[in-house]
Design a protein around this motif. Structure first.
Motif, short mmCIF file in Angstrom:
data_model
loop_
_atom_site.label_atom_id
_atom_site.label_comp_id
_atom_site.label_asym_id
_atom_site.label_seq_id
_atom_site.Cartn_x
_atom_site.Cartn_y
_atom_site.Cartn_z
N VAL A 41 19.75 39.36 -45.82
CA VAL A 41 18.80 38.47 -45.15
C VAL A 41 17.37 38.86 -45.46
O VAL A 41 16.49 38.01 -45.58
CB VAL A 41 19.05 38.47 -43.62
CG1 VAL A 41 18.05 37.58 -42.92
CG2 VAL A 41 20.47 38.00 -43.32
N PHE A 42 17.12 40.16 -45.62
CA PHE A 42 15.77 40.58 -46.00
C PHE A 42 15.44 40.18 -47.44
O PHE A 42 14.28 40.00 -47.78
CB PHE A 42 15.60 42.09 -45.80
CG PHE A 42 15.15 42.46 -44.42
CD1 PHE A 42 13.81 42.52 -44.11
CD2 PHE A 42 16.08 42.71 -43.42
CE1 PHE A 42 13.38 42.83 -42.84
CE2 PHE A 42 15.67 43.03 -42.14
CZ PHE A 42 14.32 43.09 -41.84
N ASP A 43 16.45 40.04 -48.27
CA ASP A 43 16.23 39.53 -49.63
C ASP A 43 15.90 38.05 -49.60
O ASP A 43 15.10 37.56 -50.39
CB ASP A 43 17.47 39.77 -50.50
CG ASP A 43 17.58 41.20 -50.96
OD1 ASP A 43 16.54 41.90 -50.95
OD2 ASP A 43 18.69 41.63 -51.32
N ASP A 44 16.55 37.32 -48.69
CA ASP A 44 16.36 35.87 -48.60
C ASP A 44 16.50 35.45 -47.14
O ASP A 44 17.61 35.24 -46.65
CB ASP A 44 17.39 35.14 -49.46
CG ASP A 44 17.16 33.63 -49.45
OD1 ASP A 44 16.25 33.16 -48.74
OD2 ASP A 44 17.91 32.92 -50.15
N PRO A 45 15.39 35.32 -46.41
CA PRO A 45 15.44 35.00 -44.98
C PRO A 45 16.05 33.64 -44.67
O PRO A 45 16.36 33.37 -43.50
CB PRO A 45 13.96 35.04 -44.56
CG PRO A 45 13.29 35.86 -45.58
CD PRO A 45 14.01 35.60 -46.86
N THR A 46 16.20 32.77 -45.67
CA THR A 46 16.79 31.47 -45.39
C THR A 46 18.29 31.56 -45.14
O THR A 46 18.91 30.60 -44.68
CB THR A 46 16.54 30.49 -46.55
OG1 THR A 46 17.20 30.98 -47.73
CG2 THR A 46 15.05 30.34 -46.83
N LYS A 257 6.90 29.99 -48.34
CA LYS A 257 5.94 31.07 -48.62
C LYS A 257 5.13 31.38 -47.37
O LYS A 257 4.92 32.56 -47.02
CB LYS A 257 5.01 30.70 -49.77
CG LYS A 257 3.94 31.75 -50.04
CD LYS A 257 3.01 31.33 -51.16
CE LYS A 257 1.91 32.36 -51.41
NZ LYS A 257 0.96 32.48 -50.28
N VAL A 258 4.66 30.37 -46.67
CA VAL A 258 3.83 30.62 -45.48
C VAL A 258 4.66 31.29 -44.39
O VAL A 258 4.15 32.12 -43.62
CB VAL A 258 3.17 29.31 -44.97
CG1 VAL A 258 4.14 28.40 -44.26
CG2 VAL A 258 2.00 29.62 -44.06
N ARG A 259 5.95 31.01 -44.33
CA ARG A 259 6.81 31.66 -43.33
C ARG A 259 7.15 33.09 -43.75
O ARG A 259 7.01 34.04 -42.97
CB ARG A 259 8.09 30.86 -43.14
CG ARG A 259 8.99 31.41 -42.03
CD ARG A 259 10.30 30.67 -41.95
NE ARG A 259 10.15 29.29 -41.60
CZ ARG A 259 10.10 28.82 -40.34
NH1 ARG A 259 10.19 29.66 -39.33
NH2 ARG A 259 9.98 27.53 -40.12
N MET A 260 7.62 33.26 -44.98
CA MET A 260 8.12 34.56 -45.43
C MET A 260 7.02 35.57 -45.67
O MET A 260 7.23 36.78 -45.51
CB MET A 260 8.94 34.37 -46.71
CG MET A 260 10.22 33.57 -46.50
SD MET A 260 10.94 32.97 -48.05
CE MET A 260 11.30 34.52 -48.88
N GLN A 261 5.85 35.09 -46.06
CA GLN A 261 4.76 36.01 -46.40
C GLN A 261 3.74 36.12 -45.28
O GLN A 261 3.48 37.20 -44.75
CB GLN A 261 4.09 35.54 -47.69
CG GLN A 261 3.10 36.52 -48.28
CD GLN A 261 2.40 35.92 -49.48
OE1 GLN A 261 1.51 35.07 -49.34
NE2 GLN A 261 2.80 36.33 -50.68
N LEU A 262 3.14 34.99 -44.88
CA LEU A 262 2.04 35.03 -43.92
C LEU A 262 2.52 35.19 -42.48
O LEU A 262 1.93 35.94 -41.71
CB LEU A 262 1.16 33.80 -44.06
CG LEU A 262 0.49 33.62 -45.43
CD1 LEU A 262 -0.50 32.46 -45.40
CD2 LEU A 262 -0.22 34.90 -45.85
N MET A 263 3.58 34.47 -42.10
CA MET A 263 4.08 34.65 -40.74
C MET A 263 4.63 36.05 -40.55
O MET A 263 4.49 36.67 -39.50
CB MET A 263 5.14 33.61 -40.41
CG MET A 263 5.57 33.63 -38.94
SD MET A 263 4.21 33.37 -37.77
CE MET A 263 3.99 31.60 -37.91
N ARG A 264 5.25 36.58 -41.60
CA ARG A 264 5.71 37.98 -41.57
C ARG A 264 4.56 38.93 -41.27
O ARG A 264 4.68 39.86 -40.46
CB ARG A 264 6.35 38.34 -42.92
CG ARG A 264 6.72 39.81 -43.08
CD ARG A 264 6.91 40.15 -44.54
NE ARG A 264 5.68 40.00 -45.30
CZ ARG A 264 5.62 39.97 -46.64
NH1 ARG A 264 6.71 40.08 -47.35
NH2 ARG A 264 4.46 39.82 -47.25
N ASP A 265 3.42 38.70 -41.91
CA ASP A 265 2.30 39.63 -41.81
C ASP A 265 1.40 39.39 -40.60
O ASP A 265 0.84 40.34 -40.04
CB ASP A 265 1.47 39.57 -43.09
CG ASP A 265 2.22 40.11 -44.30
OD1 ASP A 265 3.25 40.78 -44.10
OD2 ASP A 265 1.78 39.85 -45.43
#
Length: 421
Positions: A41-46, A257-265
C-alpha cells in the motif's frame, strides 16, 4: 443520473443489509493481514487505505459525489477552501514558477497569491477578467504553469468567460483552474466549458448550514500534461519510489499526485464527521440552489428601485454588465449573492447593516440564512486601495447573501433597515 439524483445517490451505494445513510468511519488507522500488505500500500496508496491523513471511507464517498456532480474523474477534500486553493496551485508550481490569476477573486485568495506565494518564490501575475486577449497573452511567461479564476467572483460578482480563458491557457499549454464556489456544479459545470481543475470552498453552498469548514479539488482528467511544462507529473517522483504519475495513473495523474505527495506532506485532510455533515448539505444542494436564485432575483429587483442604493450588482438582472455571460454560463440562476453600494459610503452602509433584524452581520456567505458583510472592512481588509478597486470593491459596498427564508420577510427586513438610514 441528473444532478438532483446525484446529490442523493452518488458516492455511496449500500449493499445488502448495509446502512442506508452514509456511515461515519471514525478511525485514523486500518488493519492488514501481513507486513507485505502494508508495504504494498505504501508503494501504491490506491490499492487500499493507509491512514486518514490521506483518505477515509466517509470522506472518499463525498469526494466521489462531488466528482460526479462536476463531471470529473476524481476529487480530494481538504480542511478548507483556502487549503484547496493552496494545494491546487502547489501541485503544479514550485519556487521560480509563475501563474496568472484574474483580479476579481476572494480577498483571502489575493493575499495567498500576492504575499504568501511570493515568499515561497512563486509569482502571481494578475490580469483583469475583462482584459483583451492580447493583454492576457502578454502576462504569460516561459515559467507560467496555470491560469486561475472564479466562475462568480467574490464579492464583485463578475462572471468569468471560462471558454475564453481556457482557450488562452491551452494555447500556452497550461491548465485553467476555476473556483466554482458560488455557482456550484448545479448552476455551472466549468469542465463543460474547457476548465481543467475545479476547486470549491465547501463551507459555502455545498454545506449550506455553516456547521463545518472544508474545501475540495476536482480533476477533469482532460488536460494533457506531456507538454514538457510539468516534469513533476511526467518524470519519476523520488519521494514516492520513482513513480511517474502520468504513466501509472493516466487521467488521474493530477488528483493522485496532490493526494499522494502534497496531502501526505501537509496533512490538510478533513475528519470523517465533517464529511458526513457536508454530505447532508450536498443531498439538498440542487433544491437549495433553485430557491437561492429565486429569492436573490426578487431581492435584486427590489434593491434596484431603492433611492438609497447607488448600484446593484447581480448577473441575473438584465441590465447587469455580466448578464450576457450569466445567460451563457449560469442559465439556471446567478446564486444567492448580491453586491450593492449604498449612497453615502461606509457610514451609511454600516448604518443599514446594523439596522437589519432578520439578516445576520457575519463573516460568512452562501448560508441557508440571509447574512451581510462589509467586504472592505472584513474579507478584503488586507488589500490596498488599488487592489480594492481592481477587485471591484467600493467603501459603500455590501455583500448580501440571500437565504432561504420567505422572500417577503427578507424584503420587509431590508425595508425597515433602509428606513433607519
Amino acid at each position: 443520473m441528473r444532478d438532483e439524483t446525484l446529490c442523493l445517490h452518488a458516492g455511496y451505494s449500500p449493499k445488502n443489509t448495509e446502512p442506508r445513510v452514509l456511515p461515519i468511519v471514525q478511525s485514523t488507522t486500518y488493519v492488514y493481514d501481513s507486513t507485505d500488505d502494508v508495504g504494498a500500500v505504501f508503494d501504491d496508496p490506491t490499492k487500499s487505505l493507509i491512514y486518514s491523513r490521506f483518505a477515509n471511507p466517509t470522506v472518499m464517498a463525498v469526494e466521489d459525489k462531488i466528482a460526479a456532480l462536476e463531471g470529473g474523474v476524481g476529487a480530494m477534500c481538504t480542511t478548507s477552501g483556502q487549503a484547496a486553493t493552496l494545494l491546487s496551485v502547489l501541485n503544479l508550481c514550485k519556487a521560480g514558477d509563475s501563474f496568472i490569476s484574474t483580479n476579481q477573486i476572494y480577498g483571502g485568495t489575493v493575499n495567498l497569491f500576492s504575499f504568501t506565494f511570493a515568499q515561497q518564490g512563486i509569482e502571481c501575475i494578475f490580469v483583469d477578467a475583462n482584459a483583451s486577449d492580447e493583454e492576457i497573452n502578454a502576462a504569460f511567461k516561459p515559467n507560467t504553469k496555470l491560469v486561475f479564476g472564479e466562475t462568480l467572483a467574490n464579492p464583485a460578482l463578475t462572471v468569468l468567460d471560462i471558454e475564453r480563458f481556457a482557450r488562452l491557457a491551452h494555447a500556452h499549454n497550461v491548465p485553467l483552474i476555476i473556483d466554482n464556489t458560488f455557482a456550484t456544479p448545479i448552476l455551472c459545470k466549468p469542465f463543460e466549458h474547457g476548465a481543467d481543475i475545479v476547486i470549491h470552498s465547501t463551507s459555502k453552498y455545498m454545506d449550506g448550514h455553516a456547521v463545518q469548514v472544508g474545501g475540495v479539488i476536482v480533476d477533469s482528467g482532460n488536460f494533457d500534461w506531456h507538454s514538457g511544462n510539468f516534469p513533476a507529473l511526467t518524470t519519476p517522483d523520488e519521494s514516492y519510489h520513482g513513480i511517474i504519475y502520468t504513466e501509472t495513473y493516466g487521467k488521474l495523474a493530477y488528483i493522485l499526485k496532490v493526494r499522494m505527495q502534497l496531502m501526505r506532506d501537509f496533512g490538510m485532510y478533513p475528519a470523517a464527521h465533517s464529511a458526513f455533515l457536508l454530505n447532508l448539505g450536498l443531498e439538498t444542494l440542487a433544491l437549495r440552489m433553485e430557491r437561492y436564485c429565486q429569492n436573490a432575483q426578487a431581492v435584486a429587483e427590489y434593491l434596484q428601485k431603492q433611492p438609497l442604493v447607488e448600484s446593484v450588482t447581480y448577473p441575473g438582472l438584465p441590465g447587469d454588465a455580466n448578464h450576457a455571460l450569466a445567460q451563457k454560463y449560469l442559465p439556471k440562476g446567478s446564486s444567492g449573492v448580491i453586491s450593492l453600494v449604498i449612497k453615502g459610503g461606509k457610514a451609511n452602509a454600516v448604518k443599514f447593516m446594523d439596522g437589519l433584524k432578520l439578516a445576520s452581520n457575519e463573516v460568512h456567505v452562501a448560508d441557508i440564512r440571509t447574512c451581510v458583510l462589509h467586504p472592505a472592512s472584513a474579507t478584503h481588509r488586507q488589500l490596498t486601495e488599488e487592489q480594492l478597486v481592481a477587485a471591484g470593491i467600493q467603501s459603500g459596498m455590501i455583500r448580501l447573501s440571500v437565504g432561504l427564508e420567505s422572500v417577503d420577510d427578507i424584503l420587509e427586513d431590508l425595508a425597515q433597515a433602509f428606513a433607519q438610514v
